[in-house]
Structures are given as C-alpha cells and as structure tokens.
Design a protein around this motif. Structure first.
Motif, short mmCIF file in Angstrom:
data_model
loop_
_atom_site.label_atom_id
_atom_site.label_comp_id
_atom_site.label_asym_id
_atom_site.label_seq_id
_atom_site.Cartn_x
_atom_site.Cartn_y
_atom_site.Cartn_z
N SER A 144 0.84 -1.19 0.00
CA SER A 144 0.00 0.00 0.00
C SER A 144 0.88 1.24 0.00
N SER A 145 0.30 2.39 -0.40
CA SER A 145 1.07 3.61 -0.57
C SER A 145 0.16 4.81 -0.33
N GLU A 171 -11.97 -6.50 -11.12
CA GLU A 171 -11.52 -7.48 -10.13
C GLU A 171 -10.65 -6.84 -9.06
N LEU A 172 -9.85 -5.85 -9.43
CA LEU A 172 -9.03 -5.14 -8.45
C LEU A 172 -9.91 -4.48 -7.40
N ALA A 173 -10.96 -3.78 -7.84
CA ALA A 173 -11.89 -3.16 -6.89
C ALA A 173 -12.62 -4.22 -6.08
N ASN A 174 -13.01 -5.29 -6.74
CA ASN A 174 -13.73 -6.36 -6.05
C ASN A 174 -12.92 -6.94 -4.90
N GLN A 175 -11.62 -7.13 -5.15
CA GLN A 175 -10.76 -7.74 -4.13
C GLN A 175 -10.40 -6.74 -3.03
N LEU A 176 -9.95 -5.54 -3.42
CA LEU A 176 -9.46 -4.60 -2.42
C LEU A 176 -10.59 -3.99 -1.59
N TYR A 192 0.99 0.21 -4.80
CA TYR A 192 1.86 0.01 -5.93
C TYR A 192 1.39 -1.24 -6.66
N LEU A 193 1.36 -1.17 -7.98
CA LEU A 193 0.92 -2.30 -8.80
C LEU A 193 1.99 -2.60 -9.85
#
Length: 286
Positions: free
Chosen positions: A34-35, A95-100, A70-71
C-alpha cells in the motif's frame, strides 16, 4: 495478490459484437504494498502509470475510496490488434476493486459492469468466464451462455501495425437491408449451432460466410485473403478477422498446424502466435 485475465478473440465471423473466445495470452496485475498514491510499474509504451490508466479508472469508478497501492502490470496481449487488450484491463480493474474493497461481486455482476463500460459483451464475457461465450446486450437487457469450444488448433497472425476499433468501425454500413439482415442472421445462427454441436464443417463454413463486418473490413488487412487461401491448403476449418482486426485467426486440425505455421511465418512479416483456449477466465491468486 495476482489478477490474471486472458486475451479474447471476438466477433468470430458473423458473431459480431456477441461471440467471443478466451485465448492463452494474458494480462497480469500484481498488487504490491500500500502507498499514499497509486503507481503502476509496467513496460508498455504509451500506457500511463497513474490514475489515468484504464485499470485504475475502472477500479476507482466502483470503489473511489480504495487505499492506493503500488501495482505491477505485465501483458503479452498485443495492443490494438483485435485480441481484447482494453477489455482485459477493464475486467482486471473490476476485479481489483472487487478484491481490495471486498465488493463480493458475482461473475454476472462483473459482466454487467464490464459491458456497460465497454459497450458490448463480446470481449469482456470470455475474459470473465473463459472459453466461448455467446452473449447479447440490447436496451440494457444482458444475456450470456457459456459454451465449451470444440477442440482445434488456434493460430493467430498479428501484423506489425495497429488498427484501432474506431477506425475499423468507420468502414461499416449504418444499415443493412431487411433481406441482407435475414441472410446474415441465418449464417450466424448456423455458426453458433455448429460450435455448440462441435461440428466444424458447419461452424467453419458459416464463420467464413460472414456478412456483418468482414466484407467491409477485410480491405483494411491486406494479409487476410492470402492467409485464408493458405489456410485452406492445410484443411483449415475457418479463418476470420479477430475483433476489429488486424489479427487474423485460423482454426484448423492439430495435425496440420505445424506445417501451416511454418509456411505462414515464412510468407508474412509480423508475429505468428500458437494459442490454446483459456477455459478459466479471470483468476486471482493470493
């Protein structure tokens, strides 16, 4: 966490804006620490690394308060070549939003969101579900059917030049006559029936008889006709423009693929990809 999304080959002859297949090139998003701001590490020319990236635009449209990370983005999906590169990013962003954000989205939820962003489901559906997906989207009424694609070899010829979807759509007619629309629809029906039945004689013939888009777009891809002729010499099932082009995809028997690939590679510049069917769609690994 890693999110992996397959490339897709859509349209498939007369399956215009409604039939797509997941294939074995991939976009991978690795979520790192995270950042206090978003940053995407990648080696893709012309692709932004901040929140203007389509990946983050999509994710933040669903969950604006996401903690920045960071990705790392890696992809072997050719850009602007008709293999669903933008759709894979949209699906990865969802999927990024779904997971995070722990949104608990179902695959049907993801398809609905992705279709609204993309405008039609032909690429995003197989990117989510894998395999072959037949779908329709009209007046916000969305339907889809997941089908097991019949076995064959998949060979993609990817030219050195780009062909943007917007440019490829400009050559399409605004209307078809009633007679022409009925004929085009009947051919599309036979293609779908042939693919579901696993009958390559029926499906292949219909794929190569498309009347919706290939007659108008094929002049934009000068390699298309000679590749189709070459493929016929190796008993191919069908050759078609993948998506909006310029990638030319050929389905043919496994036993003829090696010889076809060798001659294709010698005859044309550009990349020749030997692909397989991806039957998983988007995946997440912790």
């Amino acid at each position: 966490m890693k999110i992996r999304v397959p490339a897709t080959s859509a349209n498939i002859g007369p399956g215009f804006d409604s039939v797509g297949l997941a294939v074995s090139c991939y976009l991978t998003i690795e979520v790192l620490e995270s950042s206090d701001h978003w940053h995407i590490d990648h080696q893709l020319p012309g692709v932004p690394s901040d929140e203007s990236n389509l990946l983050l635009q999509t994710a933040l449209s669903l969950a604006p308060q996401l903690q920045p990370h960071y990705l790392k983005m890696t992809s072997d999906i050719p850009l602007a070549r008709g293999l669903g590169s933008s759709s894979s990013v949209i699906v990865a962003g969802i999927e990024l939003a779904n997971q995070l954000a722990d949104l608990q989205l179902s695959d049907e939820d993801k398809l609905r969101i992705a279709t609204k962003i993309e405008g039609h489901p032909d690429n995003v559906a197989p990117a989510i579900f894998g395999d072959l997906v037949i779908s329709s989207y009209h007046d916000e009424d969305l339907n889809h059917l997941l089908v097991s694609f019949p076995d064959c070899a998949l060979v993609a010829y990817v030219p050195d030049y780009e062909l943007k979807t917007s440019d490829s759509r400009r050559v399409l007619p605004e209307t078809l006559s009633y007679k022409e629309a009925v004929a085009a629809s009947s051919i599309a029906n036979m293609m779908v029936a042939g693919l579901i039945a696993g009958d390559w004689k029926v499906a292949g013939q219909a794929i190569e008889q498309d009347r919706f888009h290939e007659p108008y777009r094929q002049e934009l891809v000068p390699e298309f006709k000679p590749i189709k002729e070459l493929a016929h010499r190796y008993q191919s099932y069908a050759t078609y423009l993948s998506g909006a082009g310029p990638t030319v995809m050929t389905f043919l028997p496994q036993e003829h693929s090696a010889s076809f690939i060798q001659e294709l590679s010698q005859a044309f510049s550009g990349n020749v990809l030997t692909l397989t069917i991806d039957r998983e769609g988007v995946t997440v690994d912790d």
